[in-house]
Design a protein around this motif. Structure first.
Motif, mmCIF file in Angstrom:
data_model
loop_
_atom_site.group_PDB
_atom_site.id
_atom_site.type_symbol
_atom_site.label_atom_id
_atom_site.label_comp_id
_atom_site.label_asym_id
_atom_site.label_seq_id
_atom_site.Cartn_x
_atom_site.Cartn_y
_atom_site.Cartn_z
ATOM 1 N N ASP A 387 0.868 -1.191 0.000
ATOM 2 C CA ASP A 387 0.000 0.000 0.000
ATOM 3 C C ASP A 387 0.896 1.230 0.000
ATOM 4 O OD1 ASP A 387 -1.752 2.054 0.403
ATOM 5 O OD2 ASP A 387 -2.512 1.344 2.334
ATOM 6 N N PRO A 388 0.969 1.966 -1.120
ATOM 7 C CA PRO A 388 1.861 3.124 -1.181
ATOM 8 C C PRO A 388 1.447 4.251 -0.232
ATOM 9 C CG PRO A 388 0.454 3.063 -3.117
ATOM 10 C CD PRO A 388 0.214 1.784 -2.380
ATOM 11 N N ALA A 389 0.224 4.200 0.274
ATOM 12 C CA ALA A 389 -0.224 5.226 1.226
ATOM 13 C C ALA A 389 0.274 4.946 2.638
ATOM 14 C CB ALA A 389 -1.752 5.309 1.222
ATOM 15 N N ASP A 390 0.858 3.771 2.841
ATOM 16 C CA ASP A 390 1.386 3.381 4.154
ATOM 17 C C ASP A 390 2.912 3.480 4.099
ATOM 18 O OD1 ASP A 390 2.390 2.035 6.371
ATOM 19 O OD2 ASP A 390 0.787 0.549 6.386
ATOM 20 N N PRO A 391 3.521 4.513 4.691
ATOM 21 C CA PRO A 391 4.977 4.690 4.600
ATOM 22 C C PRO A 391 5.757 3.492 5.132
ATOM 23 C CG PRO A 391 3.944 6.684 5.445
ATOM 24 C CD PRO A 391 2.879 5.627 5.436
ATOM 25 N N ALA A 392 5.296 2.913 6.221
ATOM 26 C CA ALA A 392 6.016 1.769 6.784
ATOM 27 C C ALA A 392 5.976 0.573 5.842
ATOM 28 C CB ALA A 392 5.420 1.394 8.142
ATOM 29 N N GLU A 393 4.815 0.331 5.240
ATOM 30 C CA GLU A 393 4.692 -0.797 4.318
ATOM 31 C C GLU A 393 5.493 -0.539 3.046
ATOM 32 O OE1 GLU A 393 0.966 -2.872 2.134
ATOM 33 O OE2 GLU A 393 0.953 -2.911 4.338
ATOM 34 N N THR A 394 5.508 0.707 2.589
ATOM 35 C CA THR A 394 6.298 1.051 1.416
ATOM 36 C C THR A 394 7.785 0.817 1.681
ATOM 37 O OG1 THR A 394 4.675 2.694 0.722
ATOM 38 C CG2 THR A 394 6.888 2.908 -0.194
ATOM 39 N N ASP A 395 8.222 1.170 2.871
ATOM 40 C CA ASP A 395 9.629 0.957 3.237
ATOM 41 C C ASP A 395 9.949 -0.536 3.272
ATOM 42 O OD1 ASP A 395 12.223 2.035 4.191
ATOM 43 O OD2 ASP A 395 11.707 0.892 5.997
ATOM 44 N N ARG A 396 9.025 -1.338 3.792
ATOM 45 C CA ARG A 396 9.244 -2.788 3.808
ATOM 46 C C ARG A 396 9.272 -3.353 2.390
ATOM 47 N NH1 ARG A 396 5.158 -2.658 7.614
ATOM 48 N NH2 ARG A 396 3.822 -4.078 6.411
ATOM 49 N N ALA A 397 8.467 -2.776 1.507
ATOM 50 C CA ALA A 397 8.479 -3.228 0.113
ATOM 51 C C ALA A 397 9.830 -2.946 -0.533
ATOM 52 C CB ALA A 397 7.355 -2.542 -0.662
ATOM 53 N N ARG A 398 10.366 -1.767 -0.268
ATOM 54 C CA ARG A 398 11.697 -1.441 -0.803
ATOM 55 C C ARG A 398 12.749 -2.415 -0.271
ATOM 56 N NH1 ARG A 398 12.293 3.608 -3.199
ATOM 57 N NH2 ARG A 398 10.528 5.036 -2.997
ATOM 58 N N ARG A 399 12.687 -2.700 1.021
ATOM 59 C CA ARG A 399 13.660 -3.619 1.616
ATOM 60 C C ARG A 399 13.516 -5.015 1.020
ATOM 61 N NH1 ARG A 399 12.295 -1.132 6.619
ATOM 62 N NH2 ARG A 399 11.194 -3.015 7.292
ATOM 63 N N SER A 400 12.274 -5.444 0.812
ATOM 64 C CA SER A 400 12.072 -6.781 0.257
ATOM 65 C C SER A 400 12.629 -6.861 -1.161
ATOM 66 C CB SER A 400 10.585 -7.137 0.270
ATOM 67 O OG SER A 400 9.861 -6.389 -0.688
ATOM 68 N N PHE A 401 12.448 -5.795 -1.926
ATOM 69 C CA PHE A 401 12.978 -5.752 -3.292
ATOM 70 C C PHE A 401 14.486 -5.944 -3.274
ATOM 71 C CE2 PHE A 401 14.404 -3.616 -7.165
ATOM 72 C CZ PHE A 401 13.488 -4.041 -8.106
ATOM 73 N N ASP A 402 15.167 -5.233 -2.396
ATOM 74 C CA ASP A 402 16.618 -5.358 -2.294
ATOM 75 C C ASP A 402 17.028 -6.746 -1.806
ATOM 76 O OD1 ASP A 402 17.044 -2.802 -3.212
ATOM 77 O OD2 ASP A 402 17.322 -1.920 -1.231
ATOM 78 N N GLU A 403 16.294 -7.283 -0.853
ATOM 79 C CA GLU A 403 16.620 -8.618 -0.339
ATOM 80 C C GLU A 403 16.462 -9.675 -1.431
ATOM 81 O OE1 GLU A 403 14.821 -9.810 3.330
ATOM 82 O OE2 GLU A 403 14.966 -7.803 4.201
ATOM 83 N N ILE A 404 15.469 -9.506 -2.284
ATOM 84 C CA ILE A 404 15.267 -10.459 -3.374
ATOM 85 C C ILE A 404 16.448 -10.418 -4.336
ATOM 86 C CG2 ILE A 404 13.867 -10.881 -5.435
ATOM 87 C CD1 ILE A 404 11.424 -10.005 -3.688
ATOM 88 N N MET A 405 16.921 -9.216 -4.669
ATOM 89 C CA MET A 405 18.072 -9.128 -5.571
ATOM 90 C C MET A 405 19.324 -9.707 -4.929
ATOM 91 S SD MET A 405 17.638 -5.656 -7.798
ATOM 92 C CE MET A 405 17.222 -4.550 -6.456
ATOM 93 N N ALA A 406 19.520 -9.449 -3.643
ATOM 94 C CA ALA A 406 20.677 -10.011 -2.950
ATOM 95 C C ALA A 406 20.602 -11.536 -2.944
ATOM 96 C CB ALA A 406 20.739 -9.474 -1.520
ATOM 97 N N LEU A 407 19.410 -12.066 -2.744
ATOM 98 C CA LEU A 407 19.227 -13.513 -2.764
ATOM 99 C C LEU A 407 19.588 -14.081 -4.137
ATOM 100 C CD1 LEU A 407 18.135 -16.195 -1.584
ATOM 101 C CD2 LEU A 407 15.842 -15.460 -2.333
ATOM 102 N N GLY A 408 19.118 -13.429 -5.192
ATOM 103 C CA GLY A 408 19.427 -13.909 -6.531
ATOM 104 C C GLY A 408 20.921 -13.962 -6.806
ATOM 105 N N LEU A 409 21.643 -12.916 -6.405
ATOM 106 C CA LEU A 409 23.096 -12.915 -6.604
ATOM 107 C C LEU A 409 23.764 -14.001 -5.776
ATOM 108 C CD1 LEU A 409 23.936 -9.080 -6.701
ATOM 109 C CD2 LEU A 409 23.769 -10.680 -8.620
ATOM 110 N N ALA A 410 23.288 -14.207 -4.562
ATOM 111 C CA ALA A 410 23.872 -15.224 -3.692
ATOM 112 C C ALA A 410 23.682 -16.623 -4.275
ATOM 113 C CB ALA A 410 23.247 -15.149 -2.299
ATOM 114 N N LEU A 411 22.640 -16.803 -5.079
ATOM 115 C CA LEU A 411 22.374 -18.106 -5.683
ATOM 116 C C LEU A 411 23.038 -18.262 -7.050
ATOM 117 C CD1 LEU A 411 18.589 -18.519 -4.764
ATOM 118 C CD2 LEU A 411 20.560 -19.666 -3.715
ATOM 119 N N GLY A 412 23.927 -17.336 -7.385
ATOM 120 C CA GLY A 412 24.636 -17.424 -8.650
ATOM 121 C C GLY A 412 23.864 -16.869 -9.820
#
Length: 460
Positions: A387-412
């Motif tokens: 929900d982009p109207a929820d700053p906390a949820e938006t921040d968690r979405a950004r963090r999850s996006f970064d964590e997903i990319m880090a996971l992909g790199l870690a898996l080769g």
């Protein structure tokens, strides 16, 4: 000189070499062209929007930009998902949608010569009349353009058998930042003269020059495909089936996987009738000489891997009904909230780890994240719902996006299989390339674009 005077001078110069109506400064109009379809990407305020209709007019725009040191952002249909077409402050938005002619279809040499504004689906329909096919088929194929596909190195559902855009671009005409016209590649079936500048330009996201003509390889039109839908009690079981299918030497024309979150969303939207016990849905299709026999064999492999159901279609029409579930995946997830689509590719053998990791990220961040995969080539699309109207949820979405990319790199894997880097993944590109790779790529950029005016701030 004031900003207004600079913009006025720029506009006056552009108008001299462009047809009436091709130069737009109305902010109400330019606002609609400021960005593509990516979320979390800033977009600047352009100075002007231009619609050239010829190669010579594109050259005029770039010569003017070089003379005045004005940044240029090339654009196609703006269906991209990485912010690669987003405006930067004071730029020329260079829309190529009016260079939209199919210049040639050559059935003997199996090539098409097209301008960048040709829509992917229109090219496919045109060559079908000659018994040929242009295989790259992004999900947005009814609206995305060939120039945009070349810019991002786009893929699609058929990549597992037919490959991605870069494998079909034989040659290019590219206007360089100073207005010179560079011709790369060939029209022949093979050729190895000089450095492969064509491959370099595919996927460069408008940072090196502007594609104004492309020579594309075509293939004989395939037979109608037959599909199978297999329901699994876990994503691990579905991924095991994918690995077994590939290890046994099968070459499906399509192999797509949806996780439990996506399956539930599709069920809720379209009443597909899938049981709640379905934790993953695997769709496999063949367009071979005997697709029914191959589907029967794959069905057995799926059952051996733990599938609770493996139902082959008996006709192309039934196949289309089965594949409808995959086509509805993103619209179904969109109904749950604002979505941000990731694009991480990993080795097929590690796709199960990727799906488990994304599920863990969703749980930690208290978010809904559905995953659809081009399972045949390991390209995963985690879709973060928030929900982009929820700053906390938006921040968690950004963090999850970064964590997903880090996971992909870690898996080769890689941070992008087909969507490109753009603005969205610029910082992550540096991590994937490493310092030496980044230095070499910046050196290449400097050769093509010494003033740094081409799509600045994107990729590197």
């Amino acid at each position: 000189m004031s900003v207004e005077a600079v913009v006025s001078d720029l506009t006056d110069r552009l108008v001299r070499g462009l047809p009436p109506g091709a130069v737009v400064v109305d902010p109400d109009v330019t606002a609609g062209y400021r960005h593509d379809m990516a979320g979390f990407c800033e977009a600047g305020e352009p100075a002007v929007l231009v619609f050239p209709e010829t190669v010579e007019q594109v050259q005029h725009v770039l010569r003017t930009a070089t003379e005045l040191r004005v940044p240029v952002v090339p654009q196609g249909a703006r269906t991209g998902l990485s912010g690669g077409a987003n405006a930067v402050d004071g730029c020329i938005l260079l829309s190529l949608v009016k260079l939209d002619r199919i210049l040639e279809i050559d059935p003997v040499n199996r090539i098409a010569v097209v301008q960048p504004g040709v829509v992917n689906a229109e090219l496919s329909r045109a060559v079908a009349g000659h018994g040929l096919a242009y295989p790259p088929d992004p999900s947005s194929w009814e609206s995305c353009t060939i120039g945009g596909n070349i810019g991002t190195g786009a893929g699609g559902l058929c990549c597992v058998k037919y490959g991605v855009t870069s494998e079909y671009v034989l040659g290019l005409d590219v206007v360089l930042p100073d207005g010179r016209l560079l011709t790369t590649g060939r029209r022949t079936a093979k050729g190895v003269a000089g450095y492969d500048l064509t491959r370099l330009l595919v996927g460069s996201e408008g940072t090196l020059g502007v594609v104004v003509r492309a020579v594309l390889a075509l293939r004989p039109a395939p037979a109608p495909q037959l599909a199978l839908a297999a329901e699994f009690p876990s994503a691990d079981a579905a991924c095991a089936a994918v690995c077994e299918v590939m290890a046994r030497g099968f070459t499906p024309s399509l192999m797509e996987l949806m996780d439990s979150t996506t399956v539930r969303a599709v069920n809720a939207m379209a009443r597909m009738g899938l049981p709640d016990s379905t934790r993953a849905l695997l769709l496999v299709a063949f367009d071979s000489v005997d697709p029914a026999a191959e589907l029967a064999a794959v069905a057995e492999l799926c059952r051996a891997a733990g599938a609770t159901e493996a139902v082959p279609a008996e006709s192309p029409a039934e196949s289309e009904l089965l594949l409808q579930a995959r086509r509805l995946a993103l619209p179904a997830l969109d109904r749950l909230g604002t979505t941000m689509i990731d694009d991480v590719a990993v080795p097929r053998s590690r796709m199960a780890e990727m799906l488990r990791g994304v599920a863990g990220i969703a749980e930690r961040q208290a978010l809904t994240i559905g995953v659809v995969c081009h399972a045949g080539d390991g390209n995963t699309h985690p879709v973060v719902v928030f929900d982009p109207a929820d700053p906390a949820e938006t921040d968690r979405a950004r963090r999850s996006f970064d964590e997903i990319m880090a996971l992909g790199l870690a898996l080769g894997g890689t941070i992008t299989g087909e969507h490109g880097v753009g603005l969205l993944k610029r910082d992550w590109l540096a991590r994937e390339l490493g310092p030496v790779g980044l230095e070499v790529q910046r050196g290449v950029k400097a050769v093509f674009d010494p003033l740094g005016i081409m799509n600045p701030g994107k990729t590197l």
